[in-house]
Design a protein around this motif. Structure first.
Motif, short mmCIF file in Angstrom:
data_model
loop_
_atom_site.label_atom_id
_atom_site.label_comp_id
_atom_site.label_asym_id
_atom_site.label_seq_id
_atom_site.Cartn_x
_atom_site.Cartn_y
_atom_site.Cartn_z
N ARG A 217 -1.29 8.38 -1.76
CA ARG A 217 -0.92 7.18 -1.02
C ARG A 217 -0.90 5.96 -1.95
O ARG A 217 -1.64 5.90 -2.93
CB ARG A 217 -1.91 6.94 0.13
N CYS A 218 -0.05 5.02 -1.62
CA CYS A 218 0.03 3.76 -2.38
C CYS A 218 -1.32 3.05 -2.28
O CYS A 218 -1.86 2.90 -1.19
CB CYS A 218 1.14 2.89 -1.81
N PRO A 219 -1.87 2.60 -3.42
CA PRO A 219 -3.18 1.95 -3.38
C PRO A 219 -3.15 0.61 -2.65
O PRO A 219 -4.17 0.11 -2.23
CB PRO A 219 -3.52 1.74 -4.86
N VAL A 220 -1.98 0.02 -2.49
CA VAL A 220 -1.90 -1.29 -1.86
C VAL A 220 -1.56 -1.19 -0.39
O VAL A 220 -2.27 -1.68 0.47
CB VAL A 220 -0.87 -2.18 -2.60
N CYS A 221 -0.44 -0.49 -0.05
CA CYS A 221 0.00 -0.49 1.34
C CYS A 221 -0.31 0.82 2.04
O CYS A 221 -0.09 0.95 3.24
CB CYS A 221 1.49 -0.79 1.43
N GLU A 222 -0.82 1.78 1.31
CA GLU A 222 -1.25 3.06 1.87
C GLU A 222 -0.10 3.91 2.40
O GLU A 222 -0.32 4.90 3.09
CB GLU A 222 -2.31 2.85 2.96
N PHE B 284 7.18 3.53 -8.61
CA PHE B 284 6.95 2.43 -7.68
C PHE B 284 6.79 2.97 -6.26
O PHE B 284 7.40 3.97 -5.90
CB PHE B 284 8.12 1.44 -7.69
N CYS B 285 5.97 2.29 -5.48
CA CYS B 285 5.87 2.62 -4.06
C CYS B 285 7.16 2.19 -3.38
O CYS B 285 7.58 1.05 -3.52
CB CYS B 285 4.67 1.91 -3.44
N GLU B 286 7.76 3.10 -2.64
CA GLU B 286 9.02 2.75 -1.99
C GLU B 286 8.81 1.77 -0.85
O GLU B 286 9.71 1.02 -0.48
CB GLU B 286 9.71 4.02 -1.46
N ALA B 287 7.62 1.78 -0.28
CA ALA B 287 7.37 0.90 0.86
C ALA B 287 7.13 -0.54 0.46
O ALA B 287 7.66 -1.46 1.06
CB ALA B 287 6.18 1.42 1.66
N CYS B 288 6.32 -0.76 -0.59
CA CYS B 288 5.97 -2.14 -0.92
C CYS B 288 6.35 -2.53 -2.34
O CYS B 288 6.20 -3.69 -2.71
CB CYS B 288 4.48 -2.39 -0.70
N GLY B 289 6.84 -1.59 -3.12
CA GLY B 289 7.28 -1.94 -4.47
C GLY B 289 6.17 -2.04 -5.49
O GLY B 289 6.41 -2.41 -6.63
ZN ZN Z 1 2.98 0.49 -1.27
#
Ligand code: ZN
Ligand code: ZN
Lengths: 430, 337
Positions: free
Chosen positions: B12-17, B26-31
C-alpha cells in the motif's frame, strides 16, 4: 501561464509547543497581484447574474432604486462578459435575455437589458432558494468562467428552512454570490447562510439611495477577478487532525465543513475566484505528543487550480516541542489578533440572539464584553454600533441593554460582525 | 509441473494507503514517489525532498543531528543533537595519516550566533593542519583565526570550545580551551610498580599514576598547562575500565566557560599536555554533553570503540540529553586484544 497572477503565501505562527502541547495554530496570508503580465493575455471569461427581489414589499421607492441599481450593474459590465438578470418573487424569472442562456455584454445588449430592467414591477412572495437555483442552472453553461451573482432582497425568505438549505447545498461550488439586504425587514441570518454556502459577502444597504453604488462596487470587484476557482489543499500527518480552516480576513468564513477529501491525509477547501487581493486564513491542527527537540511538518498548504493541479503557492505549518517556556509561551500576534476577532464575532452573534430571545442577562454580558474587545482591537465602527445597543457605565463598568434600539443599528451590527480588522505593524488592530 | 500460486503480499502507498503494485515508482492514486527514503520515526518510505515524512510529518535528522565515523584501526566517533537542543552545534573530525591519528572536537558556544559554523570551521581547519604535520599550538591558532573570521562584529561573533588529540605511537598530545575534555580510559591491568594500590583499591581518589606527563612544562604558554592538579582528577568509575580526566576546564565555578575560540575573546591560547600511557586503554575526547553525566557512570568494557561510543551516547540521552553530545574513542596499546 503568463496571464496568471502571482501568488505569495506567508505563514505566521509560533512553531514551539510545550512538552504536552497538542494544538498548532497558524495564520496564512495569501496575496495575489492579480496583474496580467503579458499583453496578449486576456482576463478569464466572466459570467454575471443579477438577481433582483421583486416581491410585493419592494413596491414604491424601493423598486425604483432596485431598477436603477440593476441598470448600474449592467452598465458596469465590460464587453464580452456573459450576463443575465433574474427577477425573484415566490418563483424565479429570467427578465433578460429572452431565454435561459446568458448573453455577451455589448453596447446593444446592455441597452436591451436596461430596458428590460426598467419594466420590473413588485408583487408576490420571496423564495431566495429558487432564485439561486435558477442562477446556478444558467451559470452551469459556463464552467470555465468566473461565475458570480449579485443578489438583492428586502424581506424575509418564505421558504422552509430545510428547503432553503437544500437549495443552497445544490448551488455550492456553482458560483460565488454576494448579497445585499435593503431596509430593516430582512434577516441577516438568511443572507449569512448564502454568503457561507456560496463563498461571498453580504452587506446591509441602510440607505436605499446607496443601492446603485453597492451594485457598482460589487460588479467592479467581480470584474477584477482573474482566476476562476482555486482550492486550498491541506495535508496533515496521519496521526494529526485538522481541527479547522477558516478565512479570517477580510471577513470570517468557516471552510472546515467544505472539505473535499483528496486522500486520507489531504483535503481541498474552496476559496472561490481571485483578483488582486489579500486574504488570511486560520488553521488549527491537533498533533500527537512529540519529543522535545523534534520538529514536524504539522500542515502542508498549497493553493492550487483543481482542473490543472497547478500549484500557485505553498507553505509549511511547523511544530517543534521544547521545554524552554520562553519559546513555547511566546504568542504570535496575528494568531492572537484573529482569535480575538473570531471571539468578537461570536460574542456579537450570541449577544444579539440572546437579546432577540429575551435573555437579558446573557445579552448584556456578551455585548458588553464585545464592546470592550471591539475597542481594544481597533474596531471603532463596531464599538460605536455596540454602544447603541448596550450601555456601559465607564466608572462602575456596569452594563445594561439600551431600550428603543433602532432596528437598522441592530442589523448593521449583526451584518458587520463578520468583517475583521487587520493587525497593525505595532501589534494592534486597525 | 503446475503453476505455483505465489501469495501476494498487499503493498500500500505509505501516504494515501491506496494499493500499489510492486515495481511501480509512483502511487497512481496520489502520485507519491514509492522509492522515497524511510522515515526514522514511523518507518514509512515517505521522506520528501524537503526532508519531511509525508506520513507522520517528522523532519528527518540531518547530517549533523546524528553522525558516526569509524577509522581503520578502530578510532570511532559519534555526535548527536541530544534531546533538548534544536540542532547539533558540536563538531568532530577524525583523521588517520600514516602514523598519526588526529581528533578534534569543538562545541559551539550556545550563547553565540551561528555557533554551529564556529565548531565546524574549527574542526575542519585544525584537523587538516594537524594531519599535514603542523604543531598542536599552531593548529589551534589557525582554528582560532578561522572562527574569528566568521564574525561580522564583536556583537556577532560565533564561538566554540576546542580539544584536539594527536596520537602517534604511544604518545598523546592534547590541546584545549573551554570545557570540552579528554579522558584516559584504562582497560588493562595496572603495573604494580607504578601503582602499588592498584590491585586492591582500583577506585581510590589517589592521584592517577596511570598516566605520565611528558614535556608539558616545555610549553611557552602564559596560560596554565601541564599536570592536571590532583583535585581535578576524578576516577569516574569502578569497573574494569578506569576513567581519568586529562584536561582541566576553562570554566568559572558557576559553569560558564572562561576561554573560547571567537572574535569576542581575542588572543586565546591553548592548554597543552603530552602523555604516554603505560597501560592499554582508550583516549576519550568528548563535549560536555557526555561528561556532565559521567559521575558514577560505569564505562562500557566490551565491544568496538564505535559500540562503546554508542553505548555512552545512549547513557547521555537516557540521562536527559540536555546538550549536544560528541564522543570520540581512540584505542591505544593492546586495548582490544
Ligand atoms: Zn498514494
Ligand atoms: Zn514518518
Amino acid at each position: 501561464m503568463g496571464d496568471q497572477p502571482t501568488f505569495t503565501l506567508h505563514i505566521d505562527q509560533n512553531k514551539y509547543l510545550p512538552i504536552d502541547g497538542r494544538e498548532v495554530h497558524a495564520i496564512l496570508t495569501i496575496n495575489s497581484t492579480g496583474t496580467v503580465t503579458t499583453e496578449s493575455a486576456t482576463p478569464a471569461e466572466a459570467a454575471e447574474v443579477i438577481i433582483i427581489d421583486t416581491s410585493g414589499s419592494m413596491s414604491g421607492g424601493k423598486i425604483r432604486e432596485a431598477r436603477a441599481a440593476a441598470a448600474t450593474a449592467v452598465q458596469t459590465l465590460r464587453d464580452g462578459v456573459h450576463v443575465a438578470v433574474i427577477a425573484g418573487t415566490d418563483r424565479a424569472r429570467v427578465v433578460y435575455p429572452n431565454g435561459p442562456q446568458l448573453v455577451r455584454a455589448s453596447a446593444a445588449t446592455r441597452a436591451e437589458a436596461q430596458r428590460a430592467i426598467g419594466k420590473l414591477s413588485a408583487g408576490g412572495g420571496t423564495s431566495i432558494g429558487q432564485w439561486l437555483q435558477l442562477a446556478a442552472q444558467m451559470l452551469s453553461a459556463h464552467p470555465n468562467a468566473i461565475r458570480h451573482a449579485i443578489l438583492m432582497t428586502d424581506g424575509q425568505n418564505n421558504e422552509r428552512a430545510d428547503v432553503f438549505a437544500a437549495a443552497l447545498a445544490r448551488c455550492e461550488g456553482a458560483f460565488v454570490c454576494d448579497s445585499l439586504g435593503v431596509g430593516d425587514d430582512w434577516v441577516p441570518a438568511e443572507l449569512r447562510k448564502v454568503a457561507e454556502a456560496l463563498l461571498g459577502t453580504f452587506d446591509f444597504v441602510r440607505n436605499q439611495g446607496d443601492l446603485a453604488d453597492f451594485f457598482r462596487n460589487l460588479t467592479q470587484t467581480s470584474m477584477s477577478k482573474t482566476v476562476a476557482e482555486l482550492v486550498m489543499r491541506v495535508w496533515v500527518p496521519q496521526t494529526a487532525t485538522l481541527k479547522w480552516v477558516k478565512q479570517v480576513s477580510p471577513t470570517l468564513l468557516d471552510l472546515t465543513g467544505k472539505r473535499t477529501d483528496v486522500n486520507p491525509l489531504t483535503g481541498d477547501y474552496p476559496t472561490g475566484s481571485w483578483g488582486a487581493e489579500d486574504r488570511e486564513y486560520h488553521l488549527c491542527v491537533e498533533v500527537p505528543p512529540g519529543q522535545i527537540g523534534s520538529e514536524i511538518r504539522a500542515g502542508w498548504v498549497k493553493l492550487l487550480r483543481p482542473d490543472t493541479q497547478e500549484v500557485f503557492a505553498s507553505g509549511n505549518v511547523l511544530a517543534q516541542w521544547t521545554d524552554d517556556l520562553a519559546q513555547s509561551t511566546r504568542i504570535n500576534g496575528k494568531v492572537a489578533h484573529y482569535t480575538g476577532q473570531a471571539e468578537l464575532h461570536e460574542l456579537i452573534q450570541d449577544g444579539l440572539s440572546a437579546r432577540a430571545a429575551g435573555d437579558v442577562d446573557t445579552a448584556t454580558a456578551r455585548l458588553a464584553k464585545a464592546k470592550q474587545l471591539a475597542v481594544d482591537s481597533g474596531r471603532e465602527d463596531t464599538a460605536r454600533l455596540l454602544d447603541k445597543v448596550v450601555e456601559v457605565d465607564p466608572a462602575s463598568g456596569t452594563a445594561r441593554l439600551r431600550k428603543n434600539v433602532d432596528k437598522a443599528d441592530a442589523i448593521e451590527l449583526d451584518t458587520g460582525s463578520v468583517r475583521t480588522s487587520k493587525l497593525r505593524k505595532n501589534g494592534e488592530g486597525s | 509441473m503446475g503453476e505455483t500460486a505465489v501469495p501476494k503480499t498487499e503493498v500500500r502507498c505509505p501516504v494515501c494507503e491506496a494499493p500499489v503494485l510492486a515495481g511501480d515508482s509512483f502511487c497512481e492514486a496520489c502520485g507519491h514517489p514509492l522509492g522515497a527514503p524511510t522515515c526514522t520515526s514511523c518507518g514509512a518510505p515517505a521522506v520528501d525532498a524537503d526532508g519531511y515524512c509525508e506520513r507522520c510529518g517528522l523532519r528527518q535528522p540531518t547530517g549533523r543531528d546524528h553522525a558516526e565515523l569509524e577509522l581503520d584501526g578502530g578510532t570511532a566517533g559519534v555526535t548527536d543533537r541530544g534531546l533538548r537542543r534544536s540542532r547539533n552545534e558540536d563538531a568532530m573530525a577524525l583523521l588517520a595519516t600514516g602514523t598519526q591519528t588526529v581528533v578534534v572536537v569543538c562545541d559551539g558556544v550556545g550563547s553565540s550566533p551561528r555557533a554551529d559554523e564556529a565548531s565546524a570551521a574549527a574542526v575542519e581547519t585544525a584537523s587538516a593542519a594537524l594531519a599535514r604535520g603542523v604543531s598542536t599550538e599552531e593548529a589551534f591558532g589557525l582554528a582560532s583565526r578561522a572562527v574569528g573570521k566568521l564574525a561580522t562584529s564583536v556583537d556577532d561573533a560565533p564561538a566554540c570550545t576546542y580539544v584536539s588529540a594527536v596520537v602517534e605511537g604511544g604518545r598523546i598530545t592534547l590541546a584545549w580551551a573551554g570545557d570540552s575534555r579528554a579522558y584516559w580510559l584504562s582497560t588493562g591491568p595496572r603495573p604494580t610498580k607504578t601503582d602499588p594500590s592498584a590491585d586492591t583499591q582500583p577506585v581510590a581518589t589517589d592521584p592517577p599514576t596511570v598516566t605520565r606527563p611528558v614535556e608539558a612544562e616545555a610549553s611557552t604558554d602564559t596560560r596554565p598547562v601541564g599536570v592536571v592538579p590532583a583535585a581535578a582528577i576524578r576516577p569516574a568509575v569502578t569497573g574494569q575500565v578506569v576513567g581519568t580526566q586529562l584536561t582541566e576546564d576553562d570554566a568559572a565555578p558557576t559553569g560558564e566557560i572562561t576561554a573560547w575560540l571567537g572574535a569576542d575573546y581575542g588572543d586565546v591560547r591553548p592548554h597543552v599536555r603530552v602523555l604516554e600511557p603505560e597501560t592499554p586503554g582508550l583516549l576519550l575526547v568528548c563535549s560536555d554533553g557526555l561528561w556532565r553525566y559521567l559521575d558514577g557512570y560505569t564505562f562500557p568494557s566490551t565491544g568496538s570503540p564505535l559500540d562503546m561510543a554508542r553505548a555512552m551516547l545512549r547513557h547521555a540521552l537516557d540521562s536527559g540529553g540536555q546538550d549536544n553530545v560528541t564522543i570520540v574513542l581512540i584505542p591505544l596499546g593492546d586495548a582490544h586484544g
